[in-house]
Design an enzyme around this catalytic site. Structure first.
Site, PDB file in Angstrom:
ATOM      1  N   LYS A   1       4.052  15.056   0.695  1.00  0.00           N
ATOM      2  CA  LYS A   1       2.628  14.958   1.031  1.00  0.00           C
ATOM      3  C   LYS A   1       1.900  16.290   0.889  1.00  0.00           C
ATOM      4  CE  LYS A   1       2.278  10.857   3.872  1.00  0.00           C
ATOM      5  NZ  LYS A   1       1.870  10.276   5.142  1.00  0.00           N
TER       6      LYS A   1
ATOM      7  N   LYS B   1       7.570   3.834  -5.014  1.00  0.00           N
ATOM      8  CA  LYS B   1       7.438   2.965  -3.840  1.00  0.00           C
ATOM      9  C   LYS B   1       6.056   2.306  -3.814  1.00  0.00           C
ATOM     10  CE  LYS B   1       6.747   4.813   0.158  1.00  0.00           C
ATOM     11  NZ  LYS B   1       6.795   5.560   1.426  1.00  0.00           N
TER      12      LYS B   1
ATOM     13  N   LYS C   1       0.294   2.444   0.235  1.00  0.00           N
ATOM     14  CA  LYS C   1      -1.131   2.283   0.551  1.00  0.00           C
ATOM     15  C   LYS C   1      -1.980   3.266  -0.231  1.00  0.00           C
ATOM     16  CE  LYS C   1       0.044   1.515   5.399  1.00  0.00           C
ATOM     17  NZ  LYS C   1       0.256   2.255   6.643  1.00  0.00           N
TER      18      LYS C   1
HETATM   19  P1  TYM Z   1       3.903   3.376   7.490  1.00  0.00           P
HETATM   20  O1  TYM Z   1       2.601   3.107   8.147  1.00  0.00           O
HETATM   21  O2  TYM Z   1       3.905   4.191   6.240  1.00  0.00           O
HETATM   22  O3  TYM Z   1       4.642   2.022   7.157  1.00  0.00           O
HETATM   23  C1  TYM Z   1       4.841   1.026   8.137  1.00  0.00           C
HETATM   24  C2  TYM Z   1       6.177   0.343   7.926  1.00  0.00           C
HETATM   25  O4  TYM Z   1       6.240  -0.225   6.611  1.00  0.00           O
HETATM   26  C3  TYM Z   1       7.411   0.239   5.943  1.00  0.00           C
HETATM   27  N1  TYM Z   1       7.108   0.376   4.499  1.00  0.00           N
HETATM   28  C4  TYM Z   1       7.838  -0.189   3.536  1.00  0.00           C
HETATM   29  N2  TYM Z   1       8.933  -0.979   3.569  1.00  0.00           N
HETATM   30  C5  TYM Z   1       9.425  -1.406   2.385  1.00  0.00           C
HETATM   31  N3  TYM Z   1       8.863  -1.079   1.189  1.00  0.00           N
HETATM   32  C6  TYM Z   1       7.774  -0.296   1.094  1.00  0.00           C
HETATM   33  N4  TYM Z   1       7.235  -0.015  -0.082  1.00  0.00           N
HETATM   34  C7  TYM Z   1       7.202   0.195   2.313  1.00  0.00           C
HETATM   35  N5  TYM Z   1       6.133   0.976   2.610  1.00  0.00           N
HETATM   36  C8  TYM Z   1       6.093   1.091   3.944  1.00  0.00           C
HETATM   37  C9  TYM Z   1       7.727   1.584   6.582  1.00  0.00           C
HETATM   38  O5  TYM Z   1       9.074   1.939   6.420  1.00  0.00           O
HETATM   39  C10 TYM Z   1       7.362   1.325   8.033  1.00  0.00           C
HETATM   40  O6  TYM Z   1       8.429   0.682   8.702  1.00  0.00           O
HETATM   41  N6  TYM Z   1       5.937   7.082  10.196  1.00  0.00           N
HETATM   42  C11 TYM Z   1       5.735   5.639  10.140  1.00  0.00           C
HETATM   43  C12 TYM Z   1       5.019   5.091  11.359  1.00  0.00           C
HETATM   44  C13 TYM Z   1       5.598   5.475  12.672  1.00  0.00           C
HETATM   45  C14 TYM Z   1       6.781   4.940  13.256  1.00  0.00           C
HETATM   46  C15 TYM Z   1       6.894   5.557  14.511  1.00  0.00           C
HETATM   47  C16 TYM Z   1       7.718   4.011  12.824  1.00  0.00           C
HETATM   48  C17 TYM Z   1       5.083   6.364  13.567  1.00  0.00           C
HETATM   49  N7  TYM Z   1       5.860   6.409  14.647  1.00  0.00           N
HETATM   50  C18 TYM Z   1       7.984   5.291  15.361  1.00  0.00           C
HETATM   51  C19 TYM Z   1       8.798   3.737  13.686  1.00  0.00           C
HETATM   52  C20 TYM Z   1       8.906   4.368  14.924  1.00  0.00           C
HETATM   53  C21 TYM Z   1       4.903   5.304   8.912  1.00  0.00           C
HETATM   54  O7  TYM Z   1       4.180   6.119   8.397  1.00  0.00           O
HETATM   55  O8  TYM Z   1       4.932   3.998   8.544  1.00  0.00           O
END
Ligand code: TYM
Length: 333
Positions: free
Chosen positions: A111, A194, A197
Protein backbone atom coordinates in the site's frame (compact mmCIF):
# COMPACT_ATOMS: atom_id res chain seq x y z
CA UNK A 1 -18.90 -20.87 23.90
CA UNK A 2 -15.95 -19.92 21.72
CA UNK A 3 -15.96 -16.42 20.28
CA UNK A 4 -15.47 -15.18 16.75
CA UNK A 5 -14.38 -11.71 15.72
CA UNK A 6 -13.99 -10.50 12.16
CA UNK A 7 -14.22 -7.23 10.25
CA UNK A 8 -14.67 -5.55 6.89
CA UNK A 9 -13.46 -2.08 5.93
CA UNK A 10 -16.17 0.37 4.85
CA UNK A 11 -14.43 1.40 1.66
CA UNK A 12 -17.26 0.78 -0.84
CA UNK A 13 -17.59 -1.77 -3.62
CA UNK A 14 -18.06 -4.88 -1.52
CA UNK A 15 -17.46 -7.67 -3.99
CA UNK A 16 -17.69 -11.38 -4.59
CA UNK A 17 -14.28 -11.91 -2.92
CA UNK A 18 -15.52 -10.31 0.30
CA UNK A 19 -18.67 -12.39 0.10
CA UNK A 20 -17.08 -15.77 -0.61
CA UNK A 21 -13.90 -15.22 1.41
CA UNK A 22 -15.69 -13.78 4.43
CA UNK A 23 -19.42 -13.00 4.70
CA UNK A 24 -20.76 -16.30 3.36
CA UNK A 25 -18.58 -18.24 5.80
CA UNK A 26 -19.52 -15.97 8.68
CA UNK A 27 -23.18 -16.81 8.31
CA UNK A 28 -22.53 -20.52 8.73
CA UNK A 29 -20.52 -19.99 11.92
CA UNK A 30 -23.30 -18.28 13.86
CA UNK A 31 -24.78 -21.45 15.27
CA UNK A 32 -21.57 -22.76 16.74
CA UNK A 33 -19.92 -19.57 17.97
CA UNK A 34 -20.70 -16.30 19.65
CA UNK A 35 -20.04 -13.94 16.73
CA UNK A 36 -18.89 -10.33 16.73
CA UNK A 37 -18.74 -8.73 13.29
CA UNK A 38 -17.34 -5.25 12.90
CA UNK A 39 -17.29 -2.51 10.29
CA UNK A 40 -13.73 -1.30 10.79
CA UNK A 41 -14.04 2.40 10.04
CA UNK A 42 -10.82 3.31 11.90
CA UNK A 43 -8.91 1.01 9.57
CA UNK A 44 -10.48 2.75 6.59
CA UNK A 45 -8.93 6.03 7.79
CA UNK A 46 -5.44 4.67 7.14
CA UNK A 47 -5.90 5.90 3.57
CA UNK A 48 -7.58 9.22 2.66
CA UNK A 49 -11.40 9.12 2.91
CA UNK A 50 -14.17 11.50 1.99
CA UNK A 51 -16.15 11.97 5.24
CA UNK A 52 -19.63 11.67 3.75
CA UNK A 53 -18.60 8.61 1.71
CA UNK A 54 -17.14 6.92 4.81
CA UNK A 55 -20.43 7.36 6.67
CA UNK A 56 -22.41 6.05 3.70
CA UNK A 57 -20.09 3.07 3.25
CA UNK A 58 -20.33 2.20 6.94
CA UNK A 59 -24.11 1.91 6.57
CA UNK A 60 -23.72 0.06 3.28
CA UNK A 61 -21.44 -2.61 4.75
CA UNK A 62 -23.85 -2.98 7.68
CA UNK A 63 -26.62 -3.51 5.13
CA UNK A 64 -24.45 -6.12 3.38
CA UNK A 65 -23.92 -8.00 6.66
CA UNK A 66 -27.66 -8.09 7.34
CA UNK A 67 -28.56 -8.90 3.73
CA UNK A 68 -26.09 -11.81 3.72
CA UNK A 69 -27.88 -13.38 6.68
CA UNK A 70 -25.85 -12.23 9.66
CA UNK A 71 -28.05 -12.15 12.72
CA UNK A 72 -27.73 -8.99 14.80
CA UNK A 73 -29.82 -10.42 17.65
CA UNK A 74 -27.71 -13.41 18.58
CA UNK A 75 -24.50 -11.96 17.27
CA UNK A 76 -23.15 -8.41 17.47
CA UNK A 77 -22.75 -5.99 14.55
CA UNK A 78 -21.18 -2.60 15.23
CA UNK A 79 -18.73 -0.05 13.85
CA UNK A 80 -15.26 0.04 15.35
CA UNK A 81 -15.05 3.75 16.18
CA UNK A 82 -18.17 3.48 18.36
CA UNK A 83 -16.22 1.38 20.90
CA UNK A 84 -13.30 3.49 22.15
CA UNK A 85 -11.50 0.45 23.55
CA UNK A 86 -10.18 -0.49 20.10
CA UNK A 87 -8.01 2.63 19.96
CA UNK A 88 -6.91 2.30 23.57
CA UNK A 89 -5.87 -1.34 23.27
CA UNK A 90 -4.08 -0.59 19.99
CA UNK A 91 -1.88 1.88 21.88
CA UNK A 92 -1.22 -0.55 24.73
CA UNK A 93 -0.32 -3.38 22.34
CA UNK A 94 1.72 -1.02 20.16
CA UNK A 95 4.01 -0.50 23.14
CA UNK A 96 4.74 -4.25 23.12
CA UNK A 97 5.22 -4.64 19.36
CA UNK A 98 8.77 -4.51 17.98
CA UNK A 99 9.22 -2.52 14.76
CA UNK A 100 10.87 -5.56 13.23
CA UNK A 101 7.55 -7.42 13.30
CA UNK A 102 5.75 -4.56 11.55
CA UNK A 103 8.52 -4.20 8.96
CA UNK A 104 7.70 -7.71 7.74
CA UNK A 105 4.08 -6.88 6.87
CA UNK A 106 3.61 -7.16 3.12
CA UNK A 107 0.36 -5.17 3.02
CA UNK A 108 2.13 -2.03 4.25
CA UNK A 109 4.79 -2.45 1.58
CA UNK A 110 2.12 -2.95 -1.10
CA UNK A 111 0.00 0.00 0.00
CA UNK A 112 2.81 2.42 0.76
CA UNK A 113 4.63 1.49 -2.45
CA UNK A 114 7.74 3.52 -3.20
CA UNK A 115 6.69 6.39 -0.95
CA UNK A 116 7.10 4.84 2.49
CA UNK A 117 8.34 8.12 3.96
CA UNK A 118 5.04 9.73 3.07
CA UNK A 119 2.83 6.88 4.33
CA UNK A 120 0.92 7.63 7.54
CA UNK A 121 1.69 6.15 10.93
CA UNK A 122 -1.83 4.68 10.90
CA UNK A 123 -1.10 2.62 7.80
CA UNK A 124 2.07 1.29 9.43
CA UNK A 125 0.31 0.51 12.71
CA UNK A 126 -2.73 -1.00 10.91
CA UNK A 127 -1.93 -4.60 11.99
CA UNK A 128 -1.65 -3.55 15.65
CA UNK A 129 -5.15 -2.05 15.53
CA UNK A 130 -6.32 -5.28 13.91
CA UNK A 131 -4.74 -7.30 16.74
CA UNK A 132 -6.50 -5.00 19.23
CA UNK A 133 -9.85 -5.66 17.48
CA UNK A 134 -9.53 -9.39 17.99
CA UNK A 135 -7.90 -9.39 21.43
CA UNK A 136 -10.26 -6.79 22.95
CA UNK A 137 -12.94 -9.51 22.89
CA UNK A 138 -10.52 -12.37 23.63
CA UNK A 139 -11.78 -13.94 20.40
CA UNK A 140 -10.69 -17.54 19.81
CA UNK A 141 -11.38 -17.74 16.05
CA UNK A 142 -11.10 -15.26 13.17
CA UNK A 143 -12.69 -16.16 9.81
CA UNK A 144 -11.02 -14.25 6.96
CA UNK A 145 -9.79 -14.55 3.39
CA UNK A 146 -6.21 -15.62 2.77
CA UNK A 147 -4.90 -12.07 2.40
CA UNK A 148 -5.32 -11.51 6.16
CA UNK A 149 -3.23 -14.51 7.21
CA UNK A 150 -0.04 -12.58 7.90
CA UNK A 151 -1.89 -10.02 10.01
CA UNK A 152 -3.39 -12.78 12.13
CA UNK A 153 -0.01 -14.40 12.67
CA UNK A 154 1.17 -11.04 14.01
CA UNK A 155 -1.92 -10.88 16.22
CA UNK A 156 -0.95 -14.24 17.75
CA UNK A 157 2.62 -13.03 18.26
CA UNK A 158 1.40 -9.89 20.03
CA UNK A 159 -0.96 -11.91 22.23
CA UNK A 160 1.96 -14.19 23.15
CA UNK A 161 4.20 -11.20 23.90
CA UNK A 162 1.57 -9.76 26.25
CA UNK A 163 1.06 -13.06 28.04
CA UNK A 164 4.82 -13.52 28.50
CA UNK A 165 5.42 -9.95 29.63
CA UNK A 166 2.74 -10.13 32.33
CA UNK A 167 3.19 -13.79 33.21
CA UNK A 168 -0.44 -14.81 32.60
CA UNK A 169 -2.31 -16.71 29.91
CA UNK A 170 -4.64 -13.74 29.51
CA UNK A 171 -5.23 -13.66 25.74
CA UNK A 172 -6.13 -16.86 23.89
CA UNK A 173 -4.05 -17.22 20.69
CA UNK A 174 -6.74 -16.72 18.05
CA UNK A 175 -7.07 -19.29 15.27
CA UNK A 176 -7.42 -17.99 11.71
CA UNK A 177 -10.28 -19.73 9.90
CA UNK A 178 -9.48 -19.66 6.20
CA UNK A 179 -11.75 -22.14 4.52
CA UNK A 180 -13.92 -22.87 1.51
CA UNK A 181 -13.05 -22.94 -2.18
CA UNK A 182 -12.66 -19.17 -2.51
CA UNK A 183 -10.18 -18.02 0.11
CA UNK A 184 -8.55 -15.86 -2.54
CA UNK A 185 -10.90 -14.78 -5.32
CA UNK A 186 -8.96 -13.30 -8.22
CA UNK A 187 -9.74 -10.43 -10.59
CA UNK A 188 -11.97 -11.30 -13.55
CA UNK A 189 -9.52 -9.42 -15.79
CA UNK A 190 -6.33 -11.03 -14.48
CA UNK A 191 -6.22 -14.41 -12.76
CA UNK A 192 -2.97 -13.51 -11.01
CA UNK A 193 -4.28 -10.37 -9.22
CA UNK A 194 -6.61 -10.41 -6.22
CA UNK A 195 -10.19 -9.22 -6.73
CA UNK A 196 -10.12 -5.91 -4.92
CA UNK A 197 -12.27 -2.92 -3.98
CA UNK A 198 -9.55 -0.58 -5.13
CA UNK A 199 -9.01 -2.01 -8.66
CA UNK A 200 -9.69 0.86 -11.07
CA UNK A 201 -11.57 -1.46 -13.45
CA UNK A 202 -15.11 -2.23 -12.27
CA UNK A 203 -15.11 -5.15 -14.72
CA UNK A 204 -12.46 -6.83 -12.55
CA UNK A 205 -15.00 -7.59 -9.82
CA UNK A 206 -18.63 -8.53 -9.26
CA UNK A 207 -20.08 -6.13 -6.71
CA UNK A 208 -22.75 -7.30 -4.29
CA UNK A 209 -25.08 -4.63 -5.67
CA UNK A 210 -24.58 -5.48 -9.38
CA UNK A 211 -27.82 -6.34 -11.20
CA UNK A 212 -28.38 -9.40 -13.38
CA UNK A 213 -27.32 -7.72 -16.62
CA UNK A 214 -24.14 -6.33 -15.10
CA UNK A 215 -23.21 -9.72 -13.60
CA UNK A 216 -23.89 -11.43 -16.94
CA UNK A 217 -21.78 -8.89 -18.83
CA UNK A 218 -18.84 -9.10 -16.42
CA UNK A 219 -18.82 -12.90 -16.42
CA UNK A 220 -19.08 -12.97 -20.23
CA UNK A 221 -16.13 -10.58 -20.49
CA UNK A 222 -14.07 -12.41 -17.87
CA UNK A 223 -10.64 -13.36 -19.15
CA UNK A 224 -10.15 -17.07 -19.96
CA UNK A 225 -7.81 -19.19 -22.04
CA UNK A 226 -8.49 -21.08 -25.25
CA UNK A 227 -8.81 -24.63 -23.87
CA UNK A 228 -11.98 -26.34 -22.67
CA UNK A 229 -12.33 -27.07 -18.96
CA UNK A 230 -10.06 -29.87 -17.74
CA UNK A 231 -11.14 -33.19 -16.28
CA UNK A 232 -9.32 -32.88 -12.99
CA UNK A 233 -8.27 -30.24 -10.48
CA UNK A 234 -4.66 -30.90 -11.46
CA UNK A 235 -5.53 -29.72 -14.98
CA UNK A 236 -6.23 -26.24 -13.55
CA UNK A 237 -2.55 -25.77 -12.71
CA UNK A 238 -0.99 -23.00 -14.79
CA UNK A 239 -4.46 -21.81 -15.82
CA UNK A 240 -5.16 -19.03 -13.27
CA UNK A 241 -8.30 -17.67 -14.91
CA UNK A 242 -9.88 -21.12 -15.31
CA UNK A 243 -8.92 -22.01 -11.73
CA UNK A 244 -10.49 -18.78 -10.47
CA UNK A 245 -13.82 -19.25 -12.27
CA UNK A 246 -14.07 -22.89 -11.23
CA UNK A 247 -13.28 -21.91 -7.62
CA UNK A 248 -15.95 -19.20 -7.69
CA UNK A 249 -18.49 -21.66 -9.08
CA UNK A 250 -17.63 -24.23 -6.41
CA UNK A 251 -17.90 -21.71 -3.57
CA UNK A 252 -21.21 -20.31 -4.83
CA UNK A 253 -22.64 -23.80 -5.25
CA UNK A 254 -21.35 -24.91 -1.84
CA UNK A 255 -19.33 -27.74 -3.37
CA UNK A 256 -15.69 -28.30 -4.38
CA UNK A 257 -13.66 -27.91 -7.57
CA UNK A 258 -13.61 -31.63 -8.25
CA UNK A 259 -17.41 -31.82 -8.28
CA UNK A 260 -17.58 -28.82 -10.61
CA UNK A 261 -15.10 -30.38 -13.03
CA UNK A 262 -16.91 -33.73 -12.88
CA UNK A 263 -19.87 -31.85 -14.30
CA UNK A 264 -18.15 -29.46 -16.72
CA UNK A 265 -15.08 -31.43 -17.92
CA UNK A 266 -14.57 -30.73 -21.63
CA UNK A 267 -17.07 -27.84 -21.69
CA UNK A 268 -16.26 -24.59 -23.48
CA UNK A 269 -16.05 -21.45 -21.39
CA UNK A 270 -19.09 -19.96 -23.11
CA UNK A 271 -21.35 -22.70 -21.68
CA UNK A 272 -19.61 -22.67 -18.30
CA UNK A 273 -19.92 -18.89 -18.06
CA UNK A 274 -23.66 -19.10 -18.67
CA UNK A 275 -24.06 -21.57 -15.82
CA UNK A 276 -21.81 -19.43 -13.60
CA UNK A 277 -23.89 -16.33 -14.35
CA UNK A 278 -27.08 -18.14 -13.34
CA UNK A 279 -25.53 -19.28 -10.10
CA UNK A 280 -24.10 -15.84 -9.28
CA UNK A 281 -27.40 -14.10 -10.01
CA UNK A 282 -29.25 -16.64 -7.87
CA UNK A 283 -26.87 -16.13 -4.93
CA UNK A 284 -26.27 -12.39 -5.15
CA UNK A 285 -29.63 -11.18 -6.51
CA UNK A 286 -31.50 -11.44 -3.19
CA UNK A 287 -28.54 -9.92 -1.29
CA UNK A 288 -28.36 -6.93 -3.63
CA UNK A 289 -32.12 -6.41 -3.35
CA UNK A 290 -32.09 -6.61 0.44
CA UNK A 291 -29.17 -4.17 0.52
CA UNK A 292 -31.06 -1.69 -1.64
CA UNK A 293 -34.05 -1.91 0.73
CA UNK A 294 -31.85 -1.48 3.81
CA UNK A 295 -30.02 1.46 2.28
CA UNK A 296 -33.33 3.32 2.26
CA UNK A 297 -34.00 2.32 5.87
CA UNK A 298 -31.25 4.19 7.69
CA UNK A 299 -33.14 3.98 10.98
CA UNK A 300 -32.99 0.17 11.05
CA UNK A 301 -29.31 0.09 10.10
CA UNK A 302 -28.36 2.74 12.67
CA UNK A 303 -30.41 0.93 15.32
CA UNK A 304 -28.45 -2.28 14.71
CA UNK A 305 -25.13 -0.42 15.01
CA UNK A 306 -26.18 1.41 18.16
CA UNK A 307 -27.31 -1.72 19.95
CA UNK A 308 -24.27 -3.64 18.71
CA UNK A 309 -21.90 -0.96 20.01
CA UNK A 310 -23.53 -1.07 23.43
CA UNK A 311 -23.20 -4.84 23.68
CA UNK A 312 -19.63 -4.81 22.32
CA UNK A 313 -18.65 -2.02 24.76
CA UNK A 314 -19.84 -4.07 27.73
CA UNK A 315 -17.41 -6.88 26.83
CA UNK A 316 -14.62 -4.48 25.84
CA UNK A 317 -14.81 -2.43 29.05
CA UNK A 318 -14.64 -5.51 31.25
CA UNK A 319 -11.54 -6.77 29.44
CA UNK A 320 -9.88 -3.36 29.35
CA UNK A 321 -10.26 -3.00 33.11
CA UNK A 322 -8.46 -6.35 33.53
CA UNK A 323 -5.77 -5.37 31.03
CA UNK A 324 -5.15 -1.98 32.71
CA UNK A 325 -4.82 -3.77 36.05
CA UNK A 326 -2.34 -6.29 34.66
CA UNK A 327 -0.29 -3.46 33.16
CA UNK A 328 -0.31 -1.42 36.37
CA UNK A 329 -2.33 1.50 35.04
CA UNK A 330 -3.95 3.18 38.03
CA UNK A 331 -7.62 4.08 37.80
CA UNK A 332 -9.03 5.70 40.94
CA UNK A 333 -12.79 5.23 41.31
P1 TYM B 1 -11.12 -6.20 3.93
O1 TYM B 1 -12.12 -5.15 4.22
O2 TYM B 1 -10.06 -5.91 2.91
O3 TYM B 1 -11.84 -7.53 3.47
C1 TYM B 1 -12.88 -8.11 4.23
C2 TYM B 1 -12.80 -9.62 4.17
O4 TYM B 1 -12.87 -10.06 2.80
C3 TYM B 1 -11.77 -10.91 2.51
N1 TYM B 1 -11.37 -10.69 1.10
C4 TYM B 1 -11.24 -11.68 0.21
N2 TYM B 1 -11.43 -13.02 0.31
C5 TYM B 1 -11.23 -13.75 -0.81
N3 TYM B 1 -10.86 -13.20 -2.00
C6 TYM B 1 -10.65 -11.88 -2.15
N4 TYM B 1 -10.31 -11.37 -3.32
C7 TYM B 1 -10.84 -11.04 -1.00
N5 TYM B 1 -10.74 -9.71 -0.78
C8 TYM B 1 -11.05 -9.51 0.51
C9 TYM B 1 -10.67 -10.47 3.48
O5 TYM B 1 -9.72 -11.49 3.68
C10 TYM B 1 -11.47 -10.16 4.73
O6 TYM B 1 -11.74 -11.35 5.45
N6 TYM B 1 -7.86 -5.95 7.74
C11 TYM B 1 -9.15 -6.48 7.33
C12 TYM B 1 -10.29 -6.02 8.22
C13 TYM B 1 -10.09 -6.23 9.68
C14 TYM B 1 -10.18 -7.48 10.37
C15 TYM B 1 -9.97 -7.17 11.72
C16 TYM B 1 -10.43 -8.78 9.95
C17 TYM B 1 -9.82 -5.28 10.62
N7 TYM B 1 -9.75 -5.85 11.82
C18 TYM B 1 -9.96 -8.18 12.70
C19 TYM B 1 -10.43 -9.78 10.94
C20 TYM B 1 -10.20 -9.47 12.28
C21 TYM B 1 -9.45 -6.02 5.91
O7 TYM B 1 -8.93 -5.04 5.44
O8 TYM B 1 -10.44 -6.71 5.28
Amino acid sequence: MERIFSGVQPTGNLHLGNYLGALKNWVGLQERFECIYCIVDLHALTVPQDSAALTAHTREVTAAFLASGIDAKNGIIFNQSAVAGHSELAWLLGCLTPLGWLNRMTQFKDKAGKHQEKAGLGLYAYPVLMAADVLLYKATHVPVGEDQKQHLELCRDIAGAFNRQYGVEYFPLPEPQIFGEATRVMSLRDGTAKMSKSDSSDNSRINLTDDRDTIARKVRKAKTDADPLPESVKGLEGRPEAANLVGIYAALAGTDRKAVLDRFAGAQFSAFKEALTELAVEALGPIGEAMTELKRDTATVDGVLKEGAERASAIAEKHLAEIRDLMGLLRCE
